[in-house]
Design a protein around this motif. Structure first.
Motif, PDB file in Angstrom:
ATOM      1  N   ASN A 251       0.829  -1.207   0.000  1.00 45.56           N
ATOM      2  CA  ASN A 251       0.000   0.000   0.000  1.00 45.56           C
ATOM      3  C   ASN A 251       0.861   1.254   0.000  1.00 45.56           C
ATOM      4  O   ASN A 251       1.766   1.407   0.811  1.00 45.56           O
ATOM      5  CB  ASN A 251      -0.907   0.023   1.242  1.00 45.56           C
ATOM      6  N   GLY A 252       0.565   2.171  -0.916  1.00 44.99           N
ATOM      7  CA  GLY A 252       1.256   3.453  -0.935  1.00 44.99           C
ATOM      8  C   GLY A 252       2.621   3.445  -1.596  1.00 44.99           C
ATOM      9  O   GLY A 252       3.288   4.473  -1.611  1.00 44.99           O
ATOM     10  N   THR A 253       3.021   2.317  -2.177  1.00 37.32           N
ATOM     11  CA  THR A 253       4.304   2.278  -2.874  1.00 37.32           C
ATOM     12  C   THR A 253       4.144   2.904  -4.262  1.00 37.32           C
ATOM     13  O   THR A 253       3.024   3.024  -4.771  1.00 37.32           O
ATOM     14  CB  THR A 253       4.807   0.837  -3.024  1.00 37.32           C
ATOM     15  N   PRO A 254       5.247   3.304  -4.905  1.00 38.69           N
ATOM     16  CA  PRO A 254       5.125   3.848  -6.265  1.00 38.69           C
ATOM     17  C   PRO A 254       4.426   2.891  -7.218  1.00 38.69           C
ATOM     18  O   PRO A 254       3.654   3.326  -8.084  1.00 38.69           O
ATOM     19  CB  PRO A 254       6.586   4.074  -6.682  1.00 38.69           C
ATOM     20  N   GLN A 255       4.658   1.585  -7.052  1.00 35.10           N
ATOM     21  CA  GLN A 255       4.025   0.589  -7.917  1.00 35.10           C
ATOM     22  C   GLN A 255       2.508   0.609  -7.750  1.00 35.10           C
ATOM     23  O   GLN A 255       1.756   0.515  -8.728  1.00 35.10           O
ATOM     24  CB  GLN A 255       4.579  -0.804  -7.611  1.00 35.10           C
ATOM     25  N   HIS A 256       2.053   0.717  -6.494  1.00 34.67           N
ATOM     26  CA  HIS A 256       0.620   0.780  -6.224  1.00 34.67           C
ATOM     27  C   HIS A 256       0.012   2.070  -6.775  1.00 34.67           C
ATOM     28  O   HIS A 256      -0.988   2.048  -7.507  1.00 34.67           O
ATOM     29  CB  HIS A 256       0.385   0.686  -4.702  1.00 34.67           C
ATOM     30  N   LEU A 257       0.639   3.210  -6.444  1.00 32.42           N
ATOM     31  CA  LEU A 257       0.054   4.491  -6.797  1.00 32.42           C
ATOM     32  C   LEU A 257       0.122   4.776  -8.299  1.00 32.42           C
ATOM     33  O   LEU A 257      -0.747   5.466  -8.839  1.00 32.42           O
ATOM     34  CB  LEU A 257       0.739   5.605  -5.998  1.00 32.42           C
TER      35      LEU A 257
ATOM     36  N   LEU B 141       5.849  15.859  -4.991  1.00 30.78           N
ATOM     37  CA  LEU B 141       4.907  15.998  -3.881  1.00 30.78           C
ATOM     38  C   LEU B 141       3.483  16.179  -4.409  1.00 30.78           C
ATOM     39  O   LEU B 141       2.540  15.569  -3.908  1.00 30.78           O
ATOM     40  CB  LEU B 141       5.304  17.187  -3.002  1.00 30.78           C
ATOM     41  N   LYS B 142       3.317  17.001  -5.434  1.00 29.92           N
ATOM     42  CA  LYS B 142       1.991  17.233  -6.020  1.00 29.92           C
ATOM     43  C   LYS B 142       1.478  15.980  -6.721  1.00 29.92           C
ATOM     44  O   LYS B 142       0.304  15.614  -6.595  1.00 29.92           O
ATOM     45  CB  LYS B 142       2.063  18.396  -7.008  1.00 29.92           C
ATOM     46  N   ARG B 143       2.371  15.349  -7.480  1.00 30.00           N
ATOM     47  CA  ARG B 143       1.967  14.177  -8.265  1.00 30.00           C
ATOM     48  C   ARG B 143       1.498  13.044  -7.366  1.00 30.00           C
ATOM     49  O   ARG B 143       0.437  12.440  -7.590  1.00 30.00           O
ATOM     50  CB  ARG B 143       3.155  13.727  -9.111  1.00 30.00           C
ATOM     51  N   TRP B 144       2.275  12.739  -6.333  1.00 31.35           N
ATOM     52  CA  TRP B 144       1.927  11.603  -5.478  1.00 31.35           C
ATOM     53  C   TRP B 144       0.772  11.935  -4.547  1.00 31.35           C
ATOM     54  O   TRP B 144       0.015  11.045  -4.151  1.00 31.35           O
ATOM     55  CB  TRP B 144       3.148  11.133  -4.694  1.00 31.35           C
ATOM     56  N   ALA B 145       0.600  13.215  -4.196  1.00 25.68           N
ATOM     57  CA  ALA B 145      -0.561  13.598  -3.388  1.00 25.68           C
ATOM     58  C   ALA B 145      -1.850  13.283  -4.146  1.00 25.68           C
ATOM     59  O   ALA B 145      -2.826  12.797  -3.568  1.00 25.68           O
ATOM     60  CB  ALA B 145      -0.499  15.082  -3.039  1.00 25.68           C
ATOM     61  N   GLU B 146      -1.852  13.537  -5.461  1.00 28.14           N
ATOM     62  CA  GLU B 146      -3.017  13.222  -6.284  1.00 28.14           C
ATOM     63  C   GLU B 146      -3.228  11.713  -6.366  1.00 28.14           C
ATOM     64  O   GLU B 146      -4.364  11.228  -6.287  1.00 28.14           O
ATOM     65  CB  GLU B 146      -2.834  13.809  -7.689  1.00 28.14           C
ATOM     66  N   ALA B 147      -2.134  10.952  -6.494  1.00 38.50           N
ATOM     67  CA  ALA B 147      -2.246   9.497  -6.572  1.00 38.50           C
ATOM     68  C   ALA B 147      -2.770   8.920  -5.259  1.00 38.50           C
ATOM     69  O   ALA B 147      -3.598   8.001  -5.255  1.00 38.50           O
ATOM     70  CB  ALA B 147      -0.896   8.882  -6.917  1.00 38.50           C
ATOM     71  N   VAL B 148      -2.308   9.447  -4.142  1.00 35.03           N
ATOM     72  CA  VAL B 148      -2.786   8.992  -2.833  1.00 35.03           C
ATOM     73  C   VAL B 148      -4.270   9.304  -2.691  1.00 35.03           C
ATOM     74  O   VAL B 148      -5.057   8.490  -2.207  1.00 35.03           O
ATOM     75  CB  VAL B 148      -1.971   9.639  -1.689  1.00 35.03           C
ATOM     76  N   ARG B 149      -4.672  10.492  -3.143  1.00 26.57           N
ATOM     77  CA  ARG B 149      -6.089  10.870  -3.069  1.00 26.57           C
ATOM     78  C   ARG B 149      -6.947   9.908  -3.887  1.00 26.57           C
ATOM     79  O   ARG B 149      -7.997   9.441  -3.431  1.00 26.57           O
ATOM     80  CB  ARG B 149      -6.273  12.304  -3.582  1.00 26.57           C
ATOM     81  N   LEU B 150      -6.501   9.588  -5.083  1.00 25.49           N
ATOM     82  CA  LEU B 150      -7.254   8.684  -5.954  1.00 25.49           C
ATOM     83  C   LEU B 150      -7.368   7.290  -5.361  1.00 25.49           C
ATOM     84  O   LEU B 150      -8.383   6.617  -5.479  1.00 25.49           O
ATOM     85  CB  LEU B 150      -6.595   8.607  -7.329  1.00 25.49           C
ATOM     86  N   SER B 151      -6.286   6.841  -4.710  1.00 26.83           N
ATOM     87  CA  SER B 151      -6.256   5.486  -4.173  1.00 26.83           C
ATOM     88  C   SER B 151      -7.051   5.359  -2.872  1.00 26.83           C
ATOM     89  O   SER B 151      -7.516   4.269  -2.531  1.00 26.83           O
ATOM     90  CB  SER B 151      -4.820   5.042  -3.920  1.00 26.83           C
ATOM     91  N   GLY B 152      -7.166   6.472  -2.138  1.00 27.26           N
ATOM     92  CA  GLY B 152      -7.789   6.422  -0.825  1.00 27.26           C
ATOM     93  C   GLY B 152      -6.890   5.805   0.222  1.00 27.26           C
ATOM     94  O   GLY B 152      -7.295   5.596   1.372  1.00 27.26           O
ATOM     95  N   ALA B 153      -5.642   5.533  -0.138  1.00 25.79           N
ATOM     96  CA  ALA B 153      -4.698   4.907   0.796  1.00 25.79           C
ATOM     97  C   ALA B 153      -4.289   5.911   1.870  1.00 25.79           C
ATOM     98  O   ALA B 153      -4.067   7.084   1.586  1.00 25.79           O
ATOM     99  CB  ALA B 153      -3.463   4.412   0.057  1.00 25.79           C
ATOM    100  N   GLN B 154      -4.196   5.436   3.097  1.00 24.28           N
ATOM    101  CA  GLN B 154      -3.676   6.259   4.186  1.00 24.28           C
ATOM    102  C   GLN B 154      -3.193   5.328   5.284  1.00 24.28           C
ATOM    103  O   GLN B 154      -3.798   4.290   5.559  1.00 24.28           O
ATOM    104  CB  GLN B 154      -4.719   7.216   4.739  1.00 24.28           C
TER     105      GLN B 154
END
Length: 322
Positions: free
Chosen positions: A159-165, A307-320
């Motif tokens: 969860n939350g790895t570059p591969q996942h996001l 930081l911007k790119r991965w913040a969007e990916a985290v938002r899309l995934s719902g991962a936290q």
């Protein structure tokens, strides 16, 4: 009076700068620790040791790689963030540094203020692969199959790895509904991919390359700006119909946030000479990667974009992660 005042200010500034310049020139006078937030043997560790081995004779002091795995890089990062900014604690990390800022509800440091970017040394792109038993051979065929089978799954290294996001960004751009199956690292994920237990995943090219060449995995598209030697038949995402889709694991060198710019520039100059030598670039090519060798200023800009790119990916995934 104004002229005398300006001259006095200039002299004071010069006097303040002289000790910093002298310290940078004398550095290092004792061993330097290069902290790596992963176990020995992985790509980050290999690159860190290549740099450390070459820096040791240049600096005349041992550069010691210190592996501090755990808590998704937080343990190592906190140690570096709290270290003195004297250049004797450096940090080699990956995109996980910029992902963590959005992924974790609370982290014990500021991913920007508590670190000084020195150089982005290198990158290794991600490649979208499938198990050979999946009857698709192109990106368009894979997308069509995923749309026809909403229950289709994908694997990741956690969860939350570059591969996942990266897969989450891929899903969003193609309006796919895929089920995430997280693993604890490359090895178990690749075992199940090869065995057909999961149909597809984004994998770092260094981990996937041997299996692609052996026919154990099918490479669909490379998340890179260009094709890669060794698997030149694999198209980029742009060539396969998704322009602008680029994703890579990057490897960057930081110091604590209090590291002086003069010293950061001195370290950058020495490291930049090492990563530019044919031996280093050849090793990166074997791993499917490229030397970047960016300045501290360029690396800082890269961090802000990431930081911007991965913040969007985290938002899309719902991962936290708590």
């Amino acid at each position: 009076m104004n002229r005398r005042h300006l001259i006095a200010k200039a002299l004071l500034a010069l006097a303040a700068a002289v000790p910093l310049l002298a310290a940078a020139q004398a550095y290092p006078t004792k061993p330097v620790n290069l902290v790596v937030p992963y176990p020995a043997g992985g790509a980050t560790d290999v690159i860190a040791r290549m740099i450390a081995d070459k820096l040791t004779p240049v600096w005349g002091q041992p550069v010691v790689v210190v592996n501090k795995p755990g808590a998704g890089t937080l343990i190592a990062a906190e140690q570096v963030a709290r270290a003195p900014g004297d250049g004797y604690t450096l940090y080699m990390t990956t995109a996980a540094h910029t992902i963590g800022a959005s992924l974790y509800k609370k982290i014990p440091y500021d991913a920007v203020k508590d670190f000084t970017p020195i150089t982005l040394t290198s990158t290794i792109p991600l490649v979208l692969v499938t198990t050979p038993s999946l009857p698709v051979k192109s990106l368009s065929e894979l997308i069509a199959r995923a749309k026809a089978d909403p229950g289709m799954s994908f694997a990741s290294t956690g969860n939350g790895t570059p591969q996942h996001l990266t897969m989450e960004l891929f899903k969003a751009q193609n309006k796919l509904a895929l089920t995430h199956v997280p693993y604890k690292g490359d090895s178990p994920m690749l075992t199940d991919l090869i065995g057909g237990q999961v149909p597809m995943a984004f994998v770092t090219l260094s981990a996937a390359m041997p299996h692609i060449k052996a026919g154990k995995l099918r490479a669909i598209a490379l998340a890179h700006s260009k094709r890669v030697e060794g698997i030149a038949s694999v198209p980029t995402f742009a060539e396969a119909g998704m322009p602008g889709f680029v994703a890579a694991t990057w490897f960057g060198l930081f110091g604590p946030g209090t590291l002086q710019p003069e010293l950061a520039n001195r370290i950058y100059r020495d490291v930049s000479k090492i990563v530019a030598v044919p031996e280093f670039t050849a090793k990166l090519k074997e791993m499917g990667g490229d030397v970047d060798n960016s300045t501290p200023q360029a690396f800082q800009a890269h961090i802000q974009a990431e930081l911007k790119r991965w913040a969007e990916a985290v938002r899309l995934s719902g991962a936290q992660i708590d």
